[in-house]
Design a protein around this motif. Sequence first.
Motif, PDB file in Angstrom:
ATOM      1  N   ARG A 132      42.891  38.567  35.015  1.00 45.37           N
ATOM      2  CA  ARG A 132      41.895  37.732  34.355  1.00 45.37           C
ATOM      3  C   ARG A 132      41.660  38.118  32.887  1.00 45.37           C
ATOM      4  O   ARG A 132      41.778  37.252  32.008  1.00 45.37           O
ATOM      5  CB  ARG A 132      40.589  37.752  35.147  1.00 45.37           C
ATOM      6  N   PRO A 133      41.316  39.383  32.563  1.00 42.94           N
ATOM      7  CA  PRO A 133      41.061  39.684  31.152  1.00 42.94           C
ATOM      8  C   PRO A 133      42.278  39.496  30.232  1.00 42.94           C
ATOM      9  O   PRO A 133      42.138  38.885  29.166  1.00 42.94           O
ATOM     10  CB  PRO A 133      40.594  41.151  31.181  1.00 42.94           C
ATOM     11  N   PRO A 134      43.485  39.946  30.615  1.00 40.95           N
ATOM     12  CA  PRO A 134      44.620  39.754  29.705  1.00 40.95           C
ATOM     13  C   PRO A 134      44.957  38.295  29.452  1.00 40.95           C
ATOM     14  O   PRO A 134      45.336  37.925  28.336  1.00 40.95           O
ATOM     15  CB  PRO A 134      45.777  40.462  30.419  1.00 40.95           C
ATOM     16  N   VAL A 135      44.837  37.458  30.482  1.00 41.74           N
ATOM     17  CA  VAL A 135      45.110  36.030  30.303  1.00 41.74           C
ATOM     18  C   VAL A 135      44.103  35.429  29.331  1.00 41.74           C
ATOM     19  O   VAL A 135      44.467  34.696  28.400  1.00 41.74           O
ATOM     20  CB  VAL A 135      45.091  35.299  31.656  1.00 41.74           C
ATOM     21  N   ALA A 136      42.826  35.749  29.526  1.00 42.77           N
ATOM     22  CA  ALA A 136      41.794  35.247  28.615  1.00 42.77           C
ATOM     23  C   ALA A 136      42.019  35.769  27.201  1.00 42.77           C
ATOM     24  O   ALA A 136      41.883  35.016  26.221  1.00 42.77           O
ATOM     25  CB  ALA A 136      40.411  35.656  29.121  1.00 42.77           C
ATOM     26  N   ILE A 176      45.599  50.046  52.862  1.00 36.63           N
ATOM     27  CA  ILE A 176      44.829  50.767  51.841  1.00 36.63           C
ATOM     28  C   ILE A 176      44.291  49.747  50.844  1.00 36.63           C
ATOM     29  O   ILE A 176      45.052  49.057  50.160  1.00 36.63           O
ATOM     30  CB  ILE A 176      45.697  51.813  51.119  1.00 36.63           C
ATOM     31  N   TYR A 177      42.980  49.677  50.789  1.00 40.45           N
ATOM     32  CA  TYR A 177      42.304  48.680  49.946  1.00 40.45           C
ATOM     33  C   TYR A 177      41.833  49.350  48.659  1.00 40.45           C
ATOM     34  O   TYR A 177      41.005  50.262  48.680  1.00 40.45           O
ATOM     35  CB  TYR A 177      41.107  48.121  50.711  1.00 40.45           C
ATOM     36  N   VAL A 178      42.374  48.899  47.537  1.00 36.27           N
ATOM     37  CA  VAL A 178      41.931  49.369  46.226  1.00 36.27           C
ATOM     38  C   VAL A 178      41.176  48.226  45.572  1.00 36.27           C
ATOM     39  O   VAL A 178      41.774  47.218  45.181  1.00 36.27           O
ATOM     40  CB  VAL A 178      43.122  49.817  45.348  1.00 36.27           C
ATOM     41  N   GLU A 179      39.880  48.354  45.487  1.00 37.16           N
ATOM     42  CA  GLU A 179      39.068  47.266  44.936  1.00 37.16           C
ATOM     43  C   GLU A 179      39.328  47.119  43.442  1.00 37.16           C
ATOM     44  O   GLU A 179      39.392  48.106  42.706  1.00 37.16           O
ATOM     45  CB  GLU A 179      37.578  47.546  45.173  1.00 37.16           C
ATOM     46  N   ARG A 180      39.483  45.877  42.999  1.00 37.16           N
ATOM     47  CA  ARG A 180      39.658  45.564  41.586  1.00 37.16           C
ATOM     48  C   ARG A 180      38.683  44.444  41.221  1.00 37.16           C
ATOM     49  O   ARG A 180      38.432  43.538  42.039  1.00 37.16           O
ATOM     50  CB  ARG A 180      41.083  45.097  41.301  1.00 37.16           C
ATOM     51  N   PRO A 181      38.130  44.470  40.009  1.00 40.57           N
ATOM     52  CA  PRO A 181      37.143  43.453  39.624  1.00 40.57           C
ATOM     53  C   PRO A 181      37.695  42.034  39.728  1.00 40.57           C
ATOM     54  O   PRO A 181      38.789  41.741  39.239  1.00 40.57           O
ATOM     55  CB  PRO A 181      36.836  43.802  38.160  1.00 40.57           C
ATOM     56  N   LEU A 182      36.961  41.167  40.404  1.00 37.69           N
ATOM     57  CA  LEU A 182      37.236  39.723  40.501  1.00 37.69           C
ATOM     58  C   LEU A 182      38.523  39.385  41.244  1.00 37.69           C
ATOM     59  O   LEU A 182      39.020  38.263  41.155  1.00 37.69           O
ATOM     60  CB  LEU A 182      37.300  39.091  39.096  1.00 37.69           C
ATOM     61  N   LYS A 210      36.958  52.492  46.174  1.00 40.59           N
ATOM     62  CA  LYS A 210      35.953  51.602  45.615  1.00 40.59           C
ATOM     63  C   LYS A 210      36.252  51.274  44.153  1.00 40.59           C
ATOM     64  O   LYS A 210      36.948  52.015  43.452  1.00 40.59           O
ATOM     65  CB  LYS A 210      34.566  52.238  45.724  1.00 40.59           C
ATOM     66  N   GLU A 211      35.670  50.174  43.711  1.00 39.43           N
ATOM     67  CA  GLU A 211      35.900  49.705  42.352  1.00 39.43           C
ATOM     68  C   GLU A 211      35.469  50.724  41.301  1.00 39.43           C
ATOM     69  O   GLU A 211      36.063  50.798  40.220  1.00 39.43           O
ATOM     70  CB  GLU A 211      35.157  48.378  42.148  1.00 39.43           C
ATOM     71  N   ASP A 212      34.431  51.521  41.597  1.00 38.95           N
ATOM     72  CA  ASP A 212      33.949  52.489  40.618  1.00 38.95           C
ATOM     73  C   ASP A 212      34.676  53.832  40.700  1.00 38.95           C
ATOM     74  O   ASP A 212      34.319  54.784  40.004  1.00 38.95           O
ATOM     75  CB  ASP A 212      32.444  52.698  40.746  1.00 38.95           C
ATOM     76  N   GLU A 213      35.694  53.931  41.564  1.00 40.76           N
ATOM     77  CA  GLU A 213      36.532  55.123  41.588  1.00 40.76           C
ATOM     78  C   GLU A 213      37.711  54.918  40.638  1.00 40.76           C
ATOM     79  O   GLU A 213      37.821  53.867  39.992  1.00 40.76           O
ATOM     80  CB  GLU A 213      37.015  55.392  43.013  1.00 40.76           C
ATOM     81  N   GLU A 214      38.599  55.888  40.563  1.00 42.18           N
ATOM     82  CA  GLU A 214      39.673  55.838  39.575  1.00 42.18           C
ATOM     83  C   GLU A 214      40.972  55.300  40.178  1.00 42.18           C
ATOM     84  O   GLU A 214      42.046  55.859  39.980  1.00 42.18           O
ATOM     85  CB  GLU A 214      39.888  57.229  38.959  1.00 42.18           C
ATOM     86  N   GLY A 215      40.876  54.201  40.916  1.00 41.35           N
ATOM     87  CA  GLY A 215      42.040  53.484  41.379  1.00 41.35           C
ATOM     88  C   GLY A 215      43.103  54.340  42.035  1.00 41.35           C
ATOM     89  O   GLY A 215      42.843  55.065  43.002  1.00 41.35           O
ATOM     90  N   PHE A 216      44.320  54.264  41.514  1.00 41.37           N
ATOM     91  CA  PHE A 216      45.450  54.958  42.121  1.00 41.37           C
ATOM     92  C   PHE A 216      45.352  56.467  41.962  1.00 41.37           C
ATOM     93  O   PHE A 216      45.916  57.213  42.763  1.00 41.37           O
ATOM     94  CB  PHE A 216      46.763  54.468  41.506  1.00 41.37           C
ATOM     95  N   VAL A 217      44.655  56.934  40.933  1.00 44.99           N
ATOM     96  CA  VAL A 217      44.442  58.380  40.789  1.00 44.99           C
ATOM     97  C   VAL A 217      43.551  58.875  41.922  1.00 44.99           C
ATOM     98  O   VAL A 217      43.816  59.912  42.537  1.00 44.99           O
ATOM     99  CB  VAL A 217      43.833  58.713  39.415  1.00 44.99           C
TER     100      VAL A 217
END
Length: 278
Positions: A22-26, A236-242, A260-267
């Motif tokens: 979403r952000p890069p496209v916008a 394995i669910y990695v939450e990402r915004p939107l 969770k979205e507020d964690e550091e994703g794949f790290v």
Amino acid sequence: MTARPPLRVLFFDVFGTCVQQRPPVADELWKAANEALESNASINDEVRAKATEMTYEKWFEFGGEWNGIEHTVVREQIAKTGTVDWRAVDQYRQDALRTLLARHGLLLLREDPTTSEVHIEPGSLFDAAQFKHLATIWHRLPPWPDTCRGLDLLNKKFSTVTLSNAYNDLMKGLVAHSSIPFTQVYTSDLFHSYKPNPKVYLGAAEKMGVKPEECALVAAHLGDLKGAKACGFHAIYVERPLEEKTPALREENIPDLVIKEDEEGFVALARRLGIQAE
């Protein structure tokens, strides 16, 4: 009860999970529109007025609508034929972008009655070359900030493999564009199907020479994870915004592991799987 064998392969959904959408496209639409307004004095006055009214927030909404149209077309193709030509998705996206820009009064179009081809007329916000470049945004989406670092860590213990509803040349180009360190690149076209068809998940495991229970799918979409889990994969669910398209599936407790979205994703995923960052 027999213990499950250890994980050997992590398969990854890509669009939305590994790369941002979403952000890069916008960002690209917003930048291209402003550059066109500044550099092209031949834009039709009415088109210029409408383009000037397009705020960043409106381009953000536009990008979401564009992506939604492409998904609708793909679903319709699958419903009609049972499959989809993933190479044709590029044309679907181009057609959808043209339709949306025209609907917003930003492109002036003319259909050639002899060929039924649609041409962009002078006075439009974008000329044909600019339009074609914008239509391939999906080939150059950037990774999330944690993607490459997290995969470097995960590669210490696992094979990391893309498993995307796309075609292989597109995925290889996207991975190379952003230097994303996957160990293998697989896409649904290799298995003549599409997720969540079991042929994709089971075919990918077989191609890697492992059992389904030795695999996990990492994704930001519960529908994808549901399909993989039904085939014996860990989910394995990695939450990402939107990015969650079917939030109602949260009630089904599909994931085996949630980042969770507020964690550091794949790290954070690497840490949860026993790999510590240096």
